[in-house]
Design a protein around this motif. Sequence first.
Motif: not given
Length: 281
Positions: A14-17, A192-197
Amino acid sequence: MRDDYGLLSVVATPIGNLGDFSPRAATCLEAVDIIACEDTRMTRKLLTLTGISSAARLYAYHDHNGHTMRPKLIKQLLAGKNIALVSDAGTPLISDPGFKLVAACHDHNITVTSIPGPSAPITALAAAGLPTDKFMFAGFIPATSKAARDALTEVASLTFTTIWFATPKRLSTTLQMMRDIFGDRLAVVARELTKMHEHIHRGTLTELCNHYDTTDTPKGELVILVEGRKKDESLFDDVTIEQMLRAELEGASVRDAVQTITDITGQPRKKIYKLAIDIQE
């Protein structure tokens, strides 16, 4: 390929999520003998957060130790051990040294497979609203101004979307340089791809420059996408050249500024010199 050799699996993370981590990737990490990691701490954290129970040994494999670690990994594969290659986030080999290990495996007739998943450049492209029929991932914007300018100039004439990684501290400078070299093209800053922000900011390079000149430095990982040159677009018109000259003259002599812009644009030196004198007057 030899059946008694091990298998190298290139595994996207994952890159974030964490929800983007595939069941197939999880199964692979549970089953392999060795996980070659960009950072073992990050991979241990991933295994913990995703509840993966793996008896694999974790080996650090990155730019600084690749030349010594690569032969050890090849030796393990030749001995029949199965290895997963992961990066800290996203698909390995995209801006990391993994391709040398993959190439070495092919040289030794070791089978390589890829377990696909998240990739920041493709994720950004899918949400950018820029042409996707042809595109190029150009990697990180170089850290020095000259190297960055050279890298941007090299692709300025391309007619397809270019994708870059950038650092937050240099974002404003990078966007201004892109505007000077590319002209006022449509572009996207994805953060911030795939993340909350997660945030996708789309506009002309001038609009993006104005925005990030007046806001706090953004946090998080950044991807910049820029549309290609239109086929009927003059690459360096007089307005663009004048903007480039003004930027150069702020920190360089007339002689050096003229030489730099002449090299970049390929325009006659006499023309560039006259514009420089007109600007100073």
